[in-house]
Write a protein that holds these residues in place. Sequence first.
Motif, mmCIF file in Angstrom:
data_model
loop_
_atom_site.group_PDB
_atom_site.id
_atom_site.type_symbol
_atom_site.label_atom_id
_atom_site.label_comp_id
_atom_site.label_asym_id
_atom_site.label_seq_id
_atom_site.Cartn_x
_atom_site.Cartn_y
_atom_site.Cartn_z
ATOM 1 N N UNK A 188 2.567 4.942 -12.965
ATOM 2 C CA UNK A 188 3.919 4.514 -12.596
ATOM 3 C C UNK A 188 3.921 3.739 -11.279
ATOM 4 N N UNK A 189 3.210 4.295 -10.283
ATOM 5 C CA UNK A 189 3.243 3.639 -8.972
ATOM 6 C C UNK A 189 2.459 2.328 -9.004
ATOM 7 N N UNK A 190 1.390 2.289 -9.805
ATOM 8 C CA UNK A 190 0.619 1.042 -9.940
ATOM 9 C C UNK A 190 1.504 -0.042 -10.555
ATOM 10 N N UNK A 191 2.247 0.355 -11.591
ATOM 11 C CA UNK A 191 3.155 -0.587 -12.261
ATOM 12 C C UNK A 191 4.237 -1.068 -11.299
ATOM 13 N N UNK A 192 4.794 -0.108 -10.542
ATOM 14 C CA UNK A 192 5.838 -0.462 -9.577
ATOM 15 C C UNK A 192 5.298 -1.443 -8.535
ATOM 16 N N UNK A 193 4.073 -1.175 -8.045
ATOM 17 C CA UNK A 193 3.462 -2.056 -7.043
ATOM 18 C C UNK A 193 3.287 -3.462 -7.598
ATOM 19 N N UNK A 194 2.765 -3.544 -8.831
ATOM 20 C CA UNK A 194 2.530 -4.857 -9.442
ATOM 21 C C UNK A 194 3.834 -5.627 -9.575
ATOM 22 N N UNK A 195 4.859 -4.943 -10.092
ATOM 23 C CA UNK A 195 6.153 -5.612 -10.274
ATOM 24 C C UNK A 195 6.726 -6.081 -8.939
ATOM 25 N N UNK A 211 21.580 -9.732 -9.275
ATOM 26 C CA UNK A 211 21.530 -10.147 -10.684
ATOM 27 C C UNK A 211 21.700 -11.659 -10.722
ATOM 28 N N UNK A 212 21.116 -12.389 -11.670
ATOM 29 C CA UNK A 212 20.298 -11.963 -12.797
ATOM 30 C C UNK A 212 18.813 -11.789 -12.452
ATOM 31 N N UNK A 213 18.475 -11.680 -11.162
ATOM 32 C CA UNK A 213 17.060 -11.522 -10.762
ATOM 33 C C UNK A 213 16.816 -10.095 -10.285
ATOM 34 N N UNK A 214 17.505 -9.147 -10.919
ATOM 35 C CA UNK A 214 17.518 -7.766 -10.419
ATOM 36 C C UNK A 214 16.551 -6.856 -11.153
ATOM 37 N N UNK A 215 15.904 -7.348 -12.228
ATOM 38 C CA UNK A 215 15.208 -6.435 -13.136
ATOM 39 C C UNK A 215 14.121 -5.608 -12.467
ATOM 40 N N UNK A 216 13.517 -6.137 -11.398
ATOM 41 C CA UNK A 216 12.415 -5.407 -10.762
ATOM 42 C C UNK A 216 12.899 -4.171 -10.006
ATOM 43 N N UNK A 217 14.124 -4.216 -9.485
ATOM 44 C CA UNK A 217 14.552 -3.176 -8.535
ATOM 45 C C UNK A 217 14.609 -1.758 -9.138
ATOM 46 N N UNK A 218 15.307 -1.536 -10.286
ATOM 47 C CA UNK A 218 15.315 -0.170 -10.837
ATOM 48 C C UNK A 218 13.908 0.310 -11.203
ATOM 49 N N UNK A 219 13.089 -0.598 -11.741
ATOM 50 C CA UNK A 219 11.729 -0.212 -12.160
ATOM 51 C C UNK A 219 10.880 0.194 -10.955
ATOM 52 N N UNK A 220 10.986 -0.574 -9.873
ATOM 53 C CA UNK A 220 10.170 -0.284 -8.685
ATOM 54 C C UNK A 220 10.621 1.029 -8.045
ATOM 55 N N UNK A 221 11.930 1.221 -7.924
ATOM 56 C CA UNK A 221 12.416 2.460 -7.310
ATOM 57 C C UNK A 221 12.012 3.671 -8.150
ATOM 58 N N UNK A 249 0.801 -1.222 0.000
ATOM 59 C CA UNK A 249 0.000 0.000 0.000
ATOM 60 C C UNK A 249 0.839 1.280 0.000
ATOM 61 N N UNK A 250 2.036 1.232 0.589
ATOM 62 C CA UNK A 250 2.879 2.436 0.597
ATOM 63 C C UNK A 250 3.315 2.779 -0.824
ATOM 64 N N UNK A 251 3.663 1.730 -1.612
ATOM 65 C CA UNK A 251 4.071 1.993 -2.995
ATOM 66 C C UNK A 251 2.861 2.433 -3.823
ATOM 67 N N UNK A 252 1.702 1.832 -3.549
ATOM 68 C CA UNK A 252 0.514 2.083 -4.387
ATOM 69 C C UNK A 252 -0.236 3.354 -3.995
ATOM 70 N N UNK A 253 0.227 4.028 -2.939
ATOM 71 C CA UNK A 253 -0.532 5.154 -2.386
ATOM 72 C C UNK A 253 -0.789 6.254 -3.419
ATOM 73 N N UNK A 254 0.214 6.563 -4.254
ATOM 74 C CA UNK A 254 0.034 7.623 -5.253
ATOM 75 C C UNK A 254 -0.726 7.050 -6.444
ATOM 76 N N UNK A 255 -1.878 7.619 -6.733
ATOM 77 C CA UNK A 255 -2.692 7.058 -7.805
ATOM 78 C C UNK A 255 -2.143 7.520 -9.142
#
Length: 342
Positions: free
Chosen positions: A48-55, A106-116, A39-45
């Motif tokens: 971008x934040x929705x995508x970050x939350x999903x990832x 890495x190689x399981x790092x792809x979510x981190x830059x996108x979420x931040x 919910x903290x990530x998804x708070x901003x409607x």
Amino acid sequence: IMQSLILSSIATGTIITMTSFHWLLAWIGLELNTLAIVPIIAKHHHPRSTEATTKYFLTQAAASAMVLFASTLNAWTTGTWDITQLTNPPACNMLTIALAMKLGLAPLHFWLPEVLQGTPLKTSLIIATWQKLAPMALLFMIFSSTNTTILLTMALMSTMIGGWGGLNQTQTRKIMAFSSIAHLGWMASILTLNPNIMLLSLVLYIIMTTPTFLMLMFTSSKTIKDLTTSWSISPPMTAMTLMLLMSLGGLPPLTGFMPKWLILQEMTNHSLTTTMTILALSSLLSLFFYLRLSYISTLTVFPTTTKTTHKWRFQPKLATAPLMMTMLLSLLLLPLTPTFSP
């Protein structure tokens, strides 16, 4: 009230994981942690934040499921749920990979830059520091069961990708994400050789990353371009930023050199020369983008269209006490090194 409840749930989840001896309890802690930060990530409607939350949710849920599966597999073959009694090789490997995915190695790092990138700086700070504690605590508890080859491979990939990925970025949050991946690579590389150095490295990484994010919040810099006017907000801050970035890069008289020094020393003792050389060279890549940031924020005064030397602004929303405290710690701790070296 809601925010304090959620933040305390995040803290509780981490503490449950860190204090547990039973795999199910550790898993519950990890799940509570993930569910509280969603919910903290998804708070901003905002898309971008929705995508970050999903990832974030999908990767963390997949990693948690792998942790549960690996621990069940281990309990099935050995008959014990004790975290320290991890003996089944497939379960060990699966668990190492699951925790690496939780951390963003890495190689399981792809979510981190996108979420931040999809979250505000304050939330990014929580994800980049606090959220690393629980998986690291589990890795620390099972270090004798982990597969050294897998960890060293992931560590080398992380430091290389953390360096190369950050070179091409203009967004400060993505740069911090790649910096985080590189630092996690250094931690993973030492885990099986000397887990205490890994803990020290984690603590110092948190101490150095916190003031960096606080500084970005203070100057409200979302891209490298925003850093160009940071001198007009607070000249002393820019000077401190230069030293802080050099500390993150691991230059000698500063704190950031300590973990690198101890890790390389330990690797020399285990005669892992090639690994050590690749690690040391990959830290040059990271140093390059830290230098770029410090050049833009401190070493040059960029031409401005206005004639004023000060930005017109409201009262700074950020308390500077935690910033200065962590800043001083991330610059001056190197003389303590002899107390940590074996």
